[in-house]
Write a protein that holds these residues in place. Structure first.
Motif, PDB file in Angstrom:
ATOM      1  N   ALA A 161      57.000  33.832  69.276  1.00 15.96           N
ATOM      2  CA  ALA A 161      55.389  34.306  68.829  1.00 15.96           C
ATOM      3  C   ALA A 161      55.323  35.512  69.651  1.00 15.96           C
ATOM      4  CB  ALA A 161      54.556  33.343  69.302  1.00 15.96           C
ATOM      5  N   PRO A 162      54.705  36.691  68.652  1.00 15.26           N
ATOM      6  CA  PRO A 162      54.676  38.064  69.131  1.00 15.26           C
ATOM      7  C   PRO A 162      53.702  38.081  70.476  1.00 15.26           C
ATOM      8  CG  PRO A 162      54.457  37.912  66.894  1.00 15.26           C
ATOM      9  CD  PRO A 162      54.330  36.522  67.469  1.00 15.26           C
ATOM     10  N   ASP A 163      52.757  37.452  70.294  1.00 10.94           N
ATOM     11  CA  ASP A 163      51.814  37.659  71.393  1.00 10.94           C
ATOM     12  C   ASP A 163      51.961  36.764  72.636  1.00 10.94           C
ATOM     13  OD1 ASP A 163      50.617  39.757  70.320  1.00 10.94           O
ATOM     14  OD2 ASP A 163      48.976  38.582  69.528  1.00 10.94           O
ATOM     15  N   SER A 164      51.847  35.674  72.362  1.00 12.04           N
ATOM     16  CA  SER A 164      52.040  34.511  73.568  1.00 12.04           C
ATOM     17  C   SER A 164      53.587  34.527  74.042  1.00 12.04           C
ATOM     18  CB  SER A 164      51.513  33.017  72.884  1.00 12.04           C
ATOM     19  OG  SER A 164      52.144  32.899  71.784  1.00 12.04           O
ATOM     20  N   GLY A 165      54.441  34.648  73.216  1.00 10.76           N
ATOM     21  CA  GLY A 165      56.075  34.531  73.767  1.00 10.76           C
ATOM     22  C   GLY A 165      56.289  33.088  73.381  1.00 10.76           C
ATOM     23  N   VAL A 166      55.756  32.237  73.074  1.00  7.72           N
ATOM     24  CA  VAL A 166      55.793  31.046  72.840  1.00  7.72           C
ATOM     25  C   VAL A 166      56.966  30.774  71.834  1.00  7.72           C
ATOM     26  CG1 VAL A 166      55.056  28.572  71.990  1.00  7.72           C
ATOM     27  CG2 VAL A 166      53.745  30.005  73.571  1.00  7.72           C
ATOM     28  N   LEU A 167      57.879  29.775  72.103  1.00 11.41           N
ATOM     29  CA  LEU A 167      59.121  29.415  71.045  1.00 11.41           C
ATOM     30  C   LEU A 167      58.460  28.290  70.097  1.00 11.41           C
ATOM     31  CD1 LEU A 167      62.089  30.063  70.618  1.00 11.41           C
ATOM     32  CD2 LEU A 167      62.646  28.145  71.513  1.00 11.41           C
ATOM     33  N   GLN A 168      58.621  28.892  68.829  1.00 11.75           N
ATOM     34  CA  GLN A 168      57.792  27.997  67.985  1.00 11.75           C
ATOM     35  C   GLN A 168      58.577  27.642  66.591  1.00 11.75           C
ATOM     36  OE1 GLN A 168      54.423  30.841  67.049  1.00 11.75           O
ATOM     37  NE2 GLN A 168      52.987  29.458  68.426  1.00 11.75           N
ATOM     38  N   GLY A 169      58.916  26.526  66.521  1.00  8.32           N
ATOM     39  CA  GLY A 169      59.797  26.157  65.339  1.00  8.32           C
ATOM     40  C   GLY A 169      59.219  25.251  64.212  1.00  8.32           C
ATOM     41  N   GLU A 229      50.301  31.644  61.761  1.00 11.09           N
ATOM     42  CA  GLU A 229      51.109  33.084  60.953  1.00 11.09           C
ATOM     43  C   GLU A 229      52.439  32.507  60.599  1.00 11.09           C
ATOM     44  OE1 GLU A 229      50.056  35.725  63.929  1.00 11.09           O
ATOM     45  OE2 GLU A 229      47.742  35.653  63.567  1.00 11.09           O
ATOM     46  N   LEU A 230      53.268  31.846  61.426  1.00 11.80           N
ATOM     47  CA  LEU A 230      54.468  31.529  61.095  1.00 11.80           C
ATOM     48  C   LEU A 230      54.467  30.623  59.874  1.00 11.80           C
ATOM     49  CD1 LEU A 230      57.453  30.924  61.986  1.00 11.80           C
ATOM     50  CD2 LEU A 230      56.820  29.016  63.349  1.00 11.80           C
ATOM     51  N   LEU A 231      53.640  29.849  59.751  1.00 11.72           N
ATOM     52  CA  LEU A 231      53.506  28.832  58.560  1.00 11.72           C
ATOM     53  C   LEU A 231      53.227  29.800  57.292  1.00 11.72           C
ATOM     54  CD1 LEU A 231      51.870  25.427  59.370  1.00 11.72           C
ATOM     55  CD2 LEU A 231      54.014  26.538  60.098  1.00 11.72           C
ATOM     56  N   THR A 232      52.166  30.767  57.364  1.00 11.71           N
ATOM     57  CA  THR A 232      52.100  31.545  56.388  1.00 11.71           C
ATOM     58  C   THR A 232      53.282  32.263  55.981  1.00 11.71           C
ATOM     59  OG1 THR A 232      49.869  31.948  56.971  1.00 11.71           O
ATOM     60  CG2 THR A 232      50.717  33.552  55.480  1.00 11.71           C
ATOM     61  N   SER A 233      54.000  32.746  56.775  1.00  8.71           N
ATOM     62  CA  SER A 233      55.373  33.477  56.436  1.00  8.71           C
ATOM     63  C   SER A 233      56.135  32.583  55.857  1.00  8.71           C
ATOM     64  CB  SER A 233      55.809  33.918  57.900  1.00  8.71           C
ATOM     65  OG  SER A 233      56.551  33.193  58.498  1.00  8.71           O
ATOM     66  N   LEU A 234      56.159  31.249  56.018  1.00 10.33           N
ATOM     67  CA  LEU A 234      57.139  30.308  55.417  1.00 10.33           C
ATOM     68  C   LEU A 234      56.671  29.955  53.992  1.00 10.33           C
ATOM     69  CD1 LEU A 234      58.245  28.457  58.449  1.00 10.33           C
ATOM     70  CD2 LEU A 234      59.490  29.936  57.319  1.00 10.33           C
ATOM     71  N   GLN A 235      55.513  30.421  53.524  1.00 10.99           N
ATOM     72  CA  GLN A 235      55.058  30.329  51.995  1.00 10.99           C
ATOM     73  C   GLN A 235      54.858  28.960  51.607  1.00 10.99           C
ATOM     74  OE1 GLN A 235      57.702  34.421  51.198  1.00 10.99           O
ATOM     75  NE2 GLN A 235      57.768  32.795  49.593  1.00 10.99           N
ATOM     76  N   GLY A 236      54.608  27.866  52.370  1.00 10.49           N
ATOM     77  CA  GLY A 236      54.270  26.796  51.845  1.00 10.49           C
ATOM     78  C   GLY A 236      55.530  25.543  51.953  1.00 10.49           C
TER      79      GLY A 236
END
Ligand code: NAI
Length: 438
Positions: A67-75, A152-159
């Motif tokens: 994640a760009p701001d928090s730096g958390v690894l998100q999957g 934001e990650l989910l939005t990028s994955l288009q549903g």
């Protein structure tokens, strides 16, 4: 050099960032029959998947970001999306290694495929996993940002994936996700959602217990003893419902002392009702060994294995925790050989995701759809499907988990009546359009 799967999630984040990589994917290519990695640096993870027979099951795609701001690894983990968008909650958890995180995501996503299919939902199997140690979660603003970034990650994955609440995530967190994407459920009622799904989950688990007792000819829950591991969002209402059903004694355990204190206050001893709650160390599974009619694992997964199964005295194991078996094949067999009737989680803990799925179509206070899942009339209700699975297991000699799994597998390939295999189409377009470079 340490293999990439053996490093910590935080170390993976550092490595990726030092290489200028913010996102990567691992996507199954059904034509080539191999896992495609977005970057050479994560190729070893693709090979790990391909060489694995336990947790990797041709999962359609795994999408990961730092994640760009928090730096958390998100999957985001997508198992099979024939029935619809991958759906399942997002877990915020501590993992020692990248492999641990990946395996958890793979197993949980697959479990969601099976759960959603058995529940008759037009959803595929998906799951979100975030690594807790890679970012501060105690400060409310920082925590909010973590979940916004997940949105934001989910939005990028288009549903292709629709998220929900899971361990470590709250309804407030879902509001933060919702502020950045529409691909989420379990949002707070104030924003038009149905809120925390744990109470319906607990009701569903109770119906599974009732089916197990009926199958064994042991009557109703009245007068029984139940051992509950984990007194959280599901465990607490579960104990309340058990009391309403006339259960005589509950022994519960939690690693958090405040949970027991709460429960003792809410459900004080009364004639015909005894509640014993214990605070235990993480890894203390002694509550499973209580003399009881039913053991209900409602904390974390992978707690049923060669170390715990021989200690279980109850004839029935039926709880909410996802992926209770340490090794699905081995431990399912071990439970059977030990004479324990084990109702798999994905058969009885469906009501959380049912609640989430249904909220997209609106909802009413006493929802007839929800009640159908919890009642005796509909053939696919938790109770009736559990009975059918148990009967089939008795008839064939297979374990209930095997019977449920085979049925779930068959149903999971049914194509969504309107959208077909839409998830696979979205995943292909993400790969072709350079999602990992975004
Ligand atoms: P939660 O996080 O609210 O509660 C879990 C509780 O277990 C916590 O109080 C925690 O302190 C306790 N715990 C952790 N390790 C323990 C241990 N070794 N011994 C005793 N207690 C321990 O989670 P929630 O929502 O109640 O979920 C419980 C399980 O059910 C999880 O595995 C979750 O994935 C599963 N589940 C939950 C659904 C829901 O609607 N909340 C739906 C389907 C599955």
């Amino acid at each position: 050099m340490t293999a990439i799967q053996d490093v910590s999630p935080a170390a993976l984040c550092d490595l990726l960032v030092s290489e200028g990589i913010r996102r990567f994917f691992l996507v199954w290519d059904p034509d080539a029959e191999r896992v495609i990695a977005s970057h050479p640096i994560v190729e070893p993870l693709a090979r790990l998947f391909e060489g694995d027979r336990r947790d990797f099951d041709r999962h359609e795609g795994v999408f990961v970001q730092v994640a760009p701001d928090s730096g958390v690894l998100q999957g985001v983990f997508l198992h099979r999306t024939c029935r619809g968008q991958g759906a399942g909650g997002v877990r915020f958890w501590r993992y020692n290694t990248v492999e641990e995180l990946l395996r958890d995501g793979l197993r949980l996503a697959r479990g969601m495929t099976h759960k959603n299919a058995l529940a008759g939902l037009w959803w595929g199997g998906g799951k979100g996993v975030m690594a807790r140690a890679t970012g501060g979660a105690e400060d409310p603003a920082a925590r909010r940002r973590i979940y916004e970034e997940y949105g934001e990650l989910l939005t990028s994955l288009q549903g292709c994936y629709v998220t929900a609440e899971d361990v470590g995530t709250s309804v407030e967190d879902m509001a933060a996700v919702f502020s950045r994407t529409r691909f989420t459920t379990c949002i707070p009622p104030a924003l038009g959602g149905s809120g925390n799904p744990s109470t319906p989950t607990a009701r569903g688990v109770v119906r599974g217990m009732e089916a197990a007792l009926a199958h064994l000819g042991r009557g109703s829950l009245a007068g029984k003893t139940v051992a509950v591991q984990g007194l959280g969002h599901v465990g607490e209402p579960l104990i309340g419902f058990l009391r309403e059903k006339g259960v005589a004694r509950v022994v519960g355990s939690d690693i958090d002392p405040s949970r027991g204190d709460d429960l003792r206050r809410k459900l004080p001893a009364a004639p015909g009702w005894e509640l014993e709650v214990r605070t235990v160390e993480r890894g203390d599974n002694s509550v499973l060994a209580e003399p009881a009619d039913i053991v209900a694992p409602c904390a974390t997964g992978a707690i049923l294995g060669p170390r715990t199964i021989p200690t279980i005295q109850a004839p029935i194991v039926c709880g909410a925790a996802n992926n209770q078996l340490e090794d699905p094949e081995r431990d399912d067999q071990l439970l059977k050989e030990s004479g324990i009737l084990y109702l798999p989680d994905f058969l009885v803990n469906r009501m959380g995701i049912v609640n989430c799925a249904d909220e997209q179509y609106g909802y009413v206070a006493v929802d007839p759809r929800v009640e159908a899942h919890l009642g005796d009339e509909w053939e696919n209700s938790v109770y009736n499907l559990s009975l059918a699975v148990l009967d089939e297991a008795r008839r064939t000699g297979a374990t209930p988990a095997r019977v449920a799994l085979d049925l779930a597998e068959r149903r999971s390939f049914d194509l969504h009546p309107v959208w077909g295999h839409r998830g696979a189409v979205i995943i292909r377009s993400l790969v072709e359009n350079g999602w990992a470079r975004g």
